[in-house]
Design a protein around this motif. Structure first.
Motif, PDB file in Angstrom:
ATOM      1  N   LEU A  36       0.839  -1.193   0.000  1.00 61.37           N
ATOM      2  CA  LEU A  36       0.000   0.000   0.000  1.00 61.37           C
ATOM      3  C   LEU A  36       0.874   1.243   0.000  1.00 61.37           C
ATOM      4  N   CYS A  84      -2.431  -0.154   9.808  1.00 65.38           N
ATOM      5  CA  CYS A  84      -2.719   0.802   8.736  1.00 65.38           C
ATOM      6  C   CYS A  84      -4.036   1.504   9.043  1.00 65.38           C
ATOM      7  N   VAL A  85      -4.108   2.773   8.719  1.00 63.45           N
ATOM      8  CA  VAL A  85      -5.310   3.565   8.985  1.00 63.45           C
ATOM      9  C   VAL A  85      -6.503   3.043   8.179  1.00 63.45           C
ATOM     10  N   TRP A 167       1.273   5.015   8.052  1.00 61.96           N
ATOM     11  CA  TRP A 167       1.679   6.057   7.086  1.00 61.96           C
ATOM     12  C   TRP A 167       2.806   6.902   7.663  1.00 61.96           C
TER      13      TRP A 167
HETATM   14 MO   LIG Z   1      -1.754   2.820   5.622  1.00 62.46          MO
END
Ligand SMILES: [Mo]
Ligand SMILES: Nc1nc2c(c(=O)[nH]1)N[C@H]1C(S)=C(S)[C@@H](COP(=O)(O)O)O[C@H]1N2
Length: 209
Positions: A36, A84-85, A167
């Motif tokens: 990602l 991960c968000v 991120w």
């Molecule tokens: Mo992410």
């Protein structure tokens, strides 16, 4: 210092035999390892690669390592989950590489530095509080579970800040810029939270006070 195997997971709740205390709110376990990122995967050119620490450094000077010199830095290992968000979590990773604390010891910030901008290829960036960079589980990783990173996962170097959303850890990382005033990085400028603590579910900038 015996820092290998440093564990970034939250302590489990008393008496829990499962992983329920293990996942931050709203996250689910992801099998496999998804790729990602925003933009293309950069091609690694060892002769062009360097790693820089600049900005508000203690002596005002910039430090630069070429690829060969970077390999001589002391290495360490951190066991940590990735959150991960977008709500997937990747559990039980062993990240090895150069711990951020090691790098900061070699190239320390000025006394008035409060934050760092971490820079990657193609201008990707993420801002961190200095304390987050200095967390003992923050690591500039070259390997996951004993395997060198693949290009799409950040080879030759990616930052892991396990206690924040992923991120905050740029793949293809190239520099740390010490800041005396906080500035927002790539996703922080695009609606994501300035701090990004998954345990407090700090996903979006509108949640900031
Ligand atoms: Mo992410
Ligand atoms: N350079 C760069 N690093 C990045 C990103 C990105 O877009 N560019 N995305 C981040 C996000 S949102 C996540 S979840 C992880 C994903 O890492 P993976 O592809 O190895 O699973 O990389 C992080 N690092």
């Amino acid at each position: 210092m015996g820092l290998s195997g440093t564990d970034a997971r939250q302590p489990r709740g008393e008496g829990t035999a499962d992983d329920s205390g293990r996942l931050p709110p709203g996250q689910r376990v992801q099998p496999g390892w998804p790729v990602l990122h925003y933009g293309p995967v950069p091609r690694f050119k060892p002769e062009r690669w360097d790693f820089q620490v600049y900005g508000a450094t203690a002596d005002g000077a910039k430090r630069v390592w070429d690829y060969e010199a970077f390999q001589t830095l002391p290495t360490g290992e951190v066991e940590a989950d990735l959150h991960c968000v977008t709500k997937f979590s990747l559990l039980d990773n062993v990240w090895s590489g150069v711990r951020a604390e090691t790098l900061v010891e070699v190239a320390p910030p000025a006394d008035d530095a409060t934050h760092a901008m971490v820079w990657a290829e193609y201008g990707y960036s993420a801002n961190l509080r200095l304390d987050d960079l200095l967390r003992e589980t923050t690591i500039f990783a070259t390997h996951r579970n004993g395997e060198p990173l693949t290009p799409e996962h950040g080879f030759p170097l990616r930052l892991m800040v396990p206690h924040l959303y992923a991120w905050k850890g740029p793949k293809w990382v190239r520099a740390v810029e010490y800041l005396i005033v906080d500035r927002r990085g790539f996703w922080e400028e695009r609606g994501y939270h300035n701090v990004g603590d998954p345990w407090r579910e700090q996903r979006y900038s509108y949640q900031e006070d």
